[in-house]
Design a protein around this motif. Structure first.
Motif, PDB file in Angstrom:
ATOM      1  N   ARG A 202       4.799  -4.487   0.802  1.00 20.40           N
ATOM      2  CA  ARG A 202       4.014  -3.701   1.733  1.00 20.40           C
ATOM      3  C   ARG A 202       4.102  -2.235   1.317  1.00 20.40           C
ATOM      4  O   ARG A 202       5.021  -1.830   0.622  1.00 20.40           O
ATOM      5  CB  ARG A 202       4.525  -3.857   3.179  1.00 20.40           C
ATOM      6  CG  ARG A 202       4.423  -5.256   3.761  1.00 20.40           C
ATOM      7  CD  ARG A 202       2.980  -5.676   3.994  1.00 20.40           C
ATOM      8  NE  ARG A 202       2.878  -6.949   4.688  1.00 20.40           N
ATOM      9  CZ  ARG A 202       2.824  -8.150   4.072  1.00 20.40           C
ATOM     10  NH1 ARG A 202       2.885  -8.238   2.747  1.00 20.40           N
ATOM     11  NH2 ARG A 202       2.709  -9.254   4.800  1.00 20.40           N
TER      12      ARG A 202
ATOM     13  N   LEU B  62       4.424  -5.493  15.060  1.00 18.59           N
ATOM     14  CA  LEU B  62       3.530  -5.906  16.144  1.00 18.59           C
ATOM     15  C   LEU B  62       4.286  -5.969  17.472  1.00 18.59           C
ATOM     16  O   LEU B  62       3.854  -5.417  18.480  1.00 18.59           O
ATOM     17  CB  LEU B  62       2.898  -7.260  15.825  1.00 18.59           C
ATOM     18  CG  LEU B  62       2.034  -7.871  16.931  1.00 18.59           C
ATOM     19  CD1 LEU B  62       0.809  -6.996  17.191  1.00 18.59           C
ATOM     20  CD2 LEU B  62       1.613  -9.281  16.547  1.00 18.59           C
TER      21      LEU B  62
ATOM     22  N   TRP C  28       8.138  -8.264   8.597  1.00 18.67           N
ATOM     23  CA  TRP C  28       7.824  -6.858   8.835  1.00 18.67           C
ATOM     24  C   TRP C  28       6.599  -6.724   9.734  1.00 18.67           C
ATOM     25  O   TRP C  28       6.620  -5.996  10.723  1.00 18.67           O
ATOM     26  CB  TRP C  28       7.600  -6.156   7.513  1.00 18.67           C
ATOM     27  CG  TRP C  28       7.089  -4.757   7.610  1.00 18.67           C
ATOM     28  CD1 TRP C  28       5.806  -4.327   7.396  1.00 18.67           C
ATOM     29  CD2 TRP C  28       7.850  -3.596   7.956  1.00 18.67           C
ATOM     30  NE1 TRP C  28       5.722  -2.974   7.577  1.00 18.67           N
ATOM     31  CE2 TRP C  28       6.961  -2.496   7.926  1.00 18.67           C
ATOM     32  CE3 TRP C  28       9.187  -3.373   8.292  1.00 18.67           C
ATOM     33  CZ2 TRP C  28       7.368  -1.195   8.209  1.00 18.67           C
ATOM     34  CZ3 TRP C  28       9.590  -2.085   8.571  1.00 18.67           C
ATOM     35  CH2 TRP C  28       8.697  -1.016   8.534  1.00 18.67           C
ATOM     36  N   ASP C  29       5.542  -7.440   9.383  1.00 20.12           N
ATOM     37  CA  ASP C  29       4.311  -7.371  10.185  1.00 20.12           C
ATOM     38  C   ASP C  29       4.588  -7.768  11.631  1.00 20.12           C
ATOM     39  O   ASP C  29       4.113  -7.132  12.569  1.00 20.12           O
ATOM     40  CB  ASP C  29       3.239  -8.301   9.598  1.00 20.12           C
ATOM     41  CG  ASP C  29       2.824  -7.913   8.181  1.00 20.12           C
ATOM     42  OD1 ASP C  29       3.045  -6.754   7.782  1.00 20.12           O
ATOM     43  OD2 ASP C  29       2.273  -8.794   7.481  1.00 20.12           O
TER      44      ASP C  29
ATOM     45  N   ARG D 210       5.882 -10.786   6.069  1.00 19.06           N
ATOM     46  CA  ARG D 210       5.438 -11.354   7.354  1.00 19.06           C
ATOM     47  C   ARG D 210       6.385 -10.972   8.483  1.00 19.06           C
ATOM     48  O   ARG D 210       5.948 -10.682   9.599  1.00 19.06           O
ATOM     49  CB  ARG D 210       5.292 -12.871   7.245  1.00 19.06           C
ATOM     50  CG  ARG D 210       4.000 -13.313   6.572  1.00 19.06           C
ATOM     51  CD  ARG D 210       3.754 -14.795   6.746  1.00 19.06           C
ATOM     52  NE  ARG D 210       4.741 -15.596   6.029  1.00 19.06           N
ATOM     53  CZ  ARG D 210       4.597 -15.997   4.758  1.00 19.06           C
ATOM     54  NH1 ARG D 210       3.516 -15.669   4.081  1.00 19.06           N
ATOM     55  NH2 ARG D 210       5.517 -16.721   4.182  1.00 19.06           N
TER      56      ARG D 210
END
Length: 199
Positions: free
Chosen positions: A29, A175, A170-171, A168
């Motif tokens: 990322r 969120l 991290w995302d 994922r």
């Protein structure tokens, strides 16, 4: 490019795993990790109990050295030293402090900061800065602040996701932590930390 400032206590094995996760995230990322130090000893110094089981105060030593490295050589040097602490001693806990300084290409005399109080104010100030990001002192280490986005305690992980799995997580953390009104999420009981091997 997002900036993720990570405040860590150098003695915490779960924090070490979270730091390696952030290194993995930076590979998949657009995230730059900046290293900051905090201290469980500082967090607990006003308490009557000792949740870290450190009556002799050993956990102050590596945290003070980290504060000295950060102040005198900057966050990149702190990141090198932190990595060396965990990769020169067998991988299950901190290695020799002098060896870690040498591996990180830092002056050996920084080890003396661990037994003195010259950097205690810096350590307290850095810990207080970390806590300000999450709004209180009812947390531990690590604390991650993502510039212009959010800040959170953790994640507390017992193994390091790599590649897109790290991305994922991290995302998902961004969120959840960035959702208005969100305060806490907790998984199952912690497992024994698994050693991290860089890929």
């Amino acid at each position: 490019m997002m900036i993720a400032d990570m405040w860590f206590d150098p003695s915490c094995p779960y924090t070490w795993l979270a730091s390696r996760w952030l290194v993995e995230v930076s590979r998949v990322r657009a995230v730059e990790v900046r290293w900051q130090v905090m201290s469980l000893s500082v967090l607990n110094e006003e308490r009557e109990d000792d949740p870290e089981g450190d009556p002799e105060g050993y956990l102050w030593v590596p945290a003070r050295i980290c504060a000295a490295v950060r102040k005198t050589h900057g966050q990149e040097a702190l990141g090198r030293f932190y990595t060396a602490l965990w990769t020169t001693g067998g991988g299950d806990w901190l290695g020799d402090l002098r060896t870690a300084l040498e591996t990180a290409n830092l002056p050996q005399d920084l080890v003396e900061a661990g037994m003195g109080h010259d950097y205690d104010d810096d350590l307290r100030a850095s810990t207080a800065e970390a806590l300000q990001h999450v709004g209180g002192n009812q947390v531990g280490t690590p604390i991650v602040a993502v510039t212009g986005r959010t800040a959170f305690f953790g994640p507390v992980i017992s193994q390091v996701p790599t590649g897109e799995d790290a991305g994922r997580l991290w995302d998902g953390v961004l969120l959840v932590a960035g959702t208005p009104g969100f305060h806490e999420l907790k998984g199952g009981p912690p497992l024994q930390p698994k050693p991290y091997e860089a890929h």
